[in-house]
Design an enzyme around this catalytic site. Structure first.
Site, mmCIF file in Angstrom:
data_model
loop_
_atom_site.group_PDB
_atom_site.id
_atom_site.type_symbol
_atom_site.label_atom_id
_atom_site.label_comp_id
_atom_site.label_asym_id
_atom_site.label_seq_id
_atom_site.Cartn_x
_atom_site.Cartn_y
_atom_site.Cartn_z
ATOM 1 N N TYR A 32 -11.545 -10.964 -4.365
ATOM 2 C CA TYR A 32 -10.372 -11.606 -4.964
ATOM 3 C C TYR A 32 -9.131 -11.272 -4.133
ATOM 4 C CZ TYR A 32 -8.359 -14.437 -8.594
ATOM 5 O OH TYR A 32 -7.764 -15.477 -9.268
ATOM 6 N N HIS A 34 -5.984 -10.707 -1.625
ATOM 7 C CA HIS A 34 -4.544 -10.931 -1.542
ATOM 8 C C HIS A 34 -4.091 -10.394 -0.192
ATOM 9 C CE1 HIS A 34 -4.382 -6.686 -2.455
ATOM 10 N NE2 HIS A 34 -4.950 -6.879 -3.648
ATOM 11 N N HIS A 37 -5.465 -6.966 1.144
ATOM 12 C CA HIS A 37 -6.769 -7.010 1.812
ATOM 13 C C HIS A 37 -6.615 -7.619 3.206
ATOM 14 C CE1 HIS A 37 -7.965 -7.349 -2.570
ATOM 15 N NE2 HIS A 37 -8.761 -6.365 -2.193
ATOM 16 N N GLN A 153 -8.204 7.639 -3.725
ATOM 17 C CA GLN A 153 -9.470 7.199 -3.131
ATOM 18 C C GLN A 153 -9.514 7.562 -1.642
ATOM 19 O OE1 GLN A 153 -11.301 3.230 -3.910
ATOM 20 N NE2 GLN A 153 -10.270 2.623 -2.036
#
Ligand code: AMP
Length: 284
Positions: A32, A34, A37, A153
Site C-alpha cells: 500500500y 506511499h 516506500h 524497528q
C-alpha cells in the site's frame, strides 16, 4: 521487473545474483505504497546493482486484536510503482508460503522490544525480526533499507544483525511527510477528515521538543511533560500510548540529555495508531 511468489523462487534469484557478485539491496514492506516506500526504493536503486522489494503483510507481527484483515492492500498499484521506480524483483508471497503450519522458530531481541511500541504490541517485534531474518536468508542482500519512521524497528534490526553476525548492511532513511508534517503511513487511510486535520499536531509537538532541547532543556521529564501538555490541548481526539525520551540505539529511557536522544511517541486517533519521532540534538 519480475514478480515471484514463493520463497524457493526468491532464494534461487538471490543465490544467483550473489554468485555473480552483484550488490543486492532489499526493501522489506507491507505494501500500500506511499512516498515513504518510494524514497526507500529510490535509495536502493541509487546504490545497488539489483533491487528486491518484498511485499508481505506479515501475520506474525499483528496481535490478535490488531488490523491484519483490515490492513490496506493494492498489489496491482504497488507492483506498477516498483516497476516504475526501477525495481528488479518484487517478492509477494502468501502467508502459507512464508510460514509452514508447524513453524516454530522465532528471532527475538527482548531488551529492545519490551519498551515503547512493544509494551502495547508484545509480539510485534518478534514477528518483524523473524520475517526480516527469513527475507535475509532468502534474498541474501548486501544491504537492506528501512525507514526511520519505525525507529524502534530499525534499532532492533541493527541489534539483531550485530548479535547474529548477519552480513547485511542496515541503512536507515529519513521520514517522508505530508506538506503539513504528518508522517506518511499506509494506516493514515483509517483517519476520518476530522482526525486527519488534527494529526499533524503530533509532528508539531515533536518539533517543540526539539526546540526545547536546542534551547538547553536537559531534563527529559520536562520535555515529555511539555509534549503531553501540548497534545492534550491540540490533539483532543488522540489517546496517548506513550511519549518517551530514549537513547537512540539502546532505546533505554534517558533522564538527562547528555548526548543526542530520541523523542518518540505513539497515539491512537480513531481507528489508527500513529507513531512519530524526532532526534533531540545536544551540542557538545
Ligand atoms: P511498512 O510497509 O509500513 O511496513 O513500511 C515499510 C518500510 O517503509 C519500513 O522500513 C518503514 O519504516 C518505511 N516507511 C514507512 N513509512 C515511512 C515514511 N513516512 N518515511 C520513510 N519511511 C517509511
Amino acid at each position: 521487473m519480475r514478480i515471484v511468489h514463493t520463497p524457493e523462487a526468491l532464494q534461487a534469484v538471490g543465490m544467483e545474483w550473489r554468485r555473480q557478485g552483484l550488490k543486492v539491496a532489499l526493501v522489506p514492506t507491507m505494501g500500500y505504497y506511499h512516498e515513504g516506500h518510494a524514497s526507500l526504493i529510490r535509495y536502493a536503486r541509487s546504490v545497488a546493482d539489483k533491487v528486491i522489494v518484498s511485499l508481505f503483510v506479515n501475520p506474525a507481527q499483528f496481535g490478535p486484536n490488531e488490523d491484519l484483515e483490515a490492513y490496506p492492500r493494492d498489489l496491482e498499484r504497488d507492483s506498477a510503482l516498483v516497476r516504475e521506480l526501477g525495481g528488479d524483483l518484487l517478492y509477494a508471497p502468501d502467508p502459507a508460503g512464508m510460514y509452514a503450519s508447524d513453524h516454530a522458530t522465532w528471532v527475538e531481541v527482548p531488551a529492545l522490544a519490551g519498551t515503547l511500541c512493544g509494551v502495547s504490541r508484545p509480539i510485534h517485534f518478534r514477528g518483524v525480526c523473524t520475517v526480516v531474518m527469513k527475507l535475509f536468508m532468502l534474498a541474501q542482500p548486501s544491504l537492506a533499507v528501512f525507514g526511520e519512521k519505525d525507529w524502534q524497528q530499525l534499532a532492533i534490526i541493527r541489534k539483531m544483525v550485530a548479535d547474529l553476525n548477519v552480513s547485511v548492511e542496515i541503512v536507515g532513511r529519513p521520514i517522508v511527510r505530508e506538506a503539513d508534517g504528518l508522517a506518511l503511513s499506509s494506516r493514515n487511510v483509517y483517519l476520518t477528515a476530522g482526525e486527519r486535520a488534527q494529526a499533524p499536531q503530533l509532528r508539531k509537538s515533536l518539533e517543540m521538543a526539539a526546540r526545547l532541547a536546542a534551547d538547553g532543556e536537559r531534563d527529559a521529564a520536562v520535555i515529555v511533560g511539555a509534549v503531553r501538555a501540548y497534545l492534550t490541548a491540540h490533539l483532543p481526539a488522540g489517546e496517548e500510548d506513550y511519549i518517551a525520551v530514549v537513547d537512540p540505539a539502546s532505546l533505554v529511557r534517558v533522564e538527562r540529555l547528555e548526548g543526542d536522544a530520541l523523542c518518540a511517541l505513539a497515539f491512537r486517533l480513531g481507528k489508527a495508531r500513529l507513531i512519530d519521532n524526532i532526534l533531540l540534538k545536544v551540542e557538545g
